[in-house]
Design a protein around this motif. Structure first.
Motif, short mmCIF file in Angstrom:
data_model
loop_
_atom_site.label_atom_id
_atom_site.label_comp_id
_atom_site.label_asym_id
_atom_site.label_seq_id
_atom_site.Cartn_x
_atom_site.Cartn_y
_atom_site.Cartn_z
N GLY A 160 0.85 -1.19 0.00
CA GLY A 160 0.00 0.00 0.00
C GLY A 160 0.88 1.22 0.00
N GLY A 161 0.82 2.01 -1.08
CA GLY A 161 1.69 3.17 -1.22
C GLY A 161 0.93 4.47 -1.35
N HIS A 162 1.68 5.59 -1.51
CA HIS A 162 1.15 6.96 -1.54
C HIS A 162 0.53 7.34 -0.20
N LEU A 163 1.03 6.75 0.87
CA LEU A 163 0.43 7.00 2.19
C LEU A 163 0.76 8.41 2.69
N ASP A 164 -0.17 8.97 3.42
CA ASP A 164 0.06 10.23 4.10
C ASP A 164 0.87 9.99 5.37
N SER A 165 0.61 8.85 6.01
CA SER A 165 1.34 8.51 7.24
C SER A 165 1.28 7.01 7.45
N VAL A 166 2.18 6.51 8.25
CA VAL A 166 2.22 5.11 8.65
C VAL A 166 1.69 5.03 10.08
N ALA A 167 0.87 4.05 10.35
CA ALA A 167 0.25 3.91 11.66
C ALA A 167 1.28 3.61 12.74
N ASP A 168 1.01 4.07 13.94
CA ASP A 168 1.89 3.80 15.08
C ASP A 168 2.00 2.29 15.31
N GLY A 169 3.19 1.87 15.62
CA GLY A 169 3.42 0.47 15.95
C GLY A 169 3.59 -0.44 14.76
N VAL A 170 3.47 0.10 13.55
CA VAL A 170 3.64 -0.72 12.34
C VAL A 170 5.12 -0.75 11.99
N LYS A 171 5.77 -1.85 12.29
CA LYS A 171 7.19 -2.02 12.04
C LYS A 171 7.44 -3.41 11.47
N PRO A 172 8.55 -3.58 10.76
CA PRO A 172 8.85 -4.91 10.22
C PRO A 172 8.86 -5.97 11.31
N GLY A 173 8.23 -7.09 11.03
CA GLY A 173 8.18 -8.19 11.97
C GLY A 173 6.95 -8.20 12.85
N VAL A 174 6.16 -7.12 12.82
CA VAL A 174 4.96 -7.05 13.64
C VAL A 174 3.86 -7.91 13.03
N ARG A 175 3.24 -8.73 13.85
CA ARG A 175 2.13 -9.57 13.41
C ARG A 175 0.86 -8.73 13.32
N VAL A 176 0.13 -8.84 12.21
CA VAL A 176 -1.11 -8.09 12.02
C VAL A 176 -2.22 -9.03 11.59
N GLU A 177 -3.44 -8.66 11.90
CA GLU A 177 -4.61 -9.39 11.46
C GLU A 177 -5.29 -8.62 10.34
N ALA A 178 -6.06 -9.31 9.54
CA ALA A 178 -6.81 -8.65 8.47
C ALA A 178 -7.66 -7.54 9.05
N GLY A 179 -7.59 -6.36 8.44
CA GLY A 179 -8.33 -5.21 8.93
C GLY A 179 -7.55 -4.31 9.85
#
Length: 296
Positions: A160-179
């Protein structure tokens, strides 16, 4: 002699009497055999019985009185994979392209600040918090501006590109769920001359040096259609596996590979964007190793 005449006369009279009897039963030509007390039937007979109205046809009955229906039975779509996906922009009205332009990716048009979310359960792969793109060079590696990629549990990489900002806590290796919120839609990268949008691409994991793979290898619109209004288990895994096997892990760059050669500064009404970062000591792109990850 006299007796002979009498005999013939008696025979004639007997015949006449017999003929008269037959005439009363059957009638002679020109003579009615109808009893004098019976009046002749003349003209059209009068009908006194009530004639029923014709029954309406089935079509008329349906038009006049439609049959009562029942609530439709909701049948769930067939399960096509063990993965569950969600549309990558949440809570906003969107439109997106459904045709190949330059690269097999799509532009999802959405309002500034709309949520970019993880399309499937997975792990954050690359995070770019700097907007390094400049129109004077138009470097392919910088076109998406700020971006986040994840490698889903299906083994597929999503950008996902052209972002205005990256969400807090979003770093490589972080586990995320859909949504899970990954960032906010904006105009970074070469989207600064257009309206806010999300550059969305599907590929497989490679190292940061192979940025052209990250920019999109699999056409995404059929999957977006399914996730938005059809079957949320429709997976790009098989198509991605097949294309990766055909082209190899790191196919050569073929589109928009080299930056522009600038011999003199461009004249523009808008100043060149300067690299931006939440932390000046942070690298532009942070990625999780190893550089290659299996899809299987």
């Amino acid at each position: 002699m006299r007796s002979g005449h009498l005999g013939r006369w008696a025979a004639v009279m007997g015949a006449l009497l017999l003929t008269g009897a037959c005439t009363q039963a059957t009638g002679l030509a020109g003579v009615s055999a109808t009893s004098p007390g019976t009046a002749p039937v003349t003209g059209t007979p009068s009908v006194t019985a009530t004639i029923p109205e014709p029954s309406p046809s089935i079509e008329h009955q349906a038009a006049d009185q439609p049959p009562e229906g029942e609530d439709p039975v909701k049948v769930p779509p067939p399960k096509l994979s063990k993965y569950t996906y969600t549309f990558p922009v949440k809570g906003c009205k969107t439109t997106y392209q459904r045709k190949l332009l330059v690269l097999p990716k799509t532009t999802i048009w959405a309002g500034q600040g709309c949520a970019f979310v993880a399309p499937v359960d997975g792990v954050v792969d690359e995070v770019n918090i700097q907007n390094r793109w400049r129109p004077s060079t138009d470097a392919g590696a910088d076109r998406e501006g700020r971006f986040v990629t994840i490698v889903g549990d299906d083994g597929v990489r999503y950008l996902g590109g052209h972002l205005d900002s990256v969400a807090d806590g979003v770093k490589p290796g972080v586990r995320v769920e859909a949504g899970r919120l990954l960032g906010r839609v904006g105009t970074s990268g070469n989207a600064r001359e257009t309206g806010p949008n999300l550059y969305f691409a599907i590929s497989w994991k490679t190292g940061p040096a192979f940025w052209w793979v990250r920019r999109g290898m699999v056409k995404p619109w059929d999957y977006l259609d399914a996730w938005q209004s059809g079957n949320r288990t429709f997976s790009p895994r098989e198509e991605t596996l097949a294309l990766r096997a055909k082209l190899g892990e790191t196919p050569p760059c073929t589109v928009q590979c080299s930056p522009k050669k600038v011999s003199r500064p461009e004249k523009t009404d808008r100043p060149e964007p300067q690299p931006q970062s939440g932390d000046d000591d942070s690298p532009a792109v942070v990625t999780i190793g190893p550089s290659q990850a299996p899809l299987g």
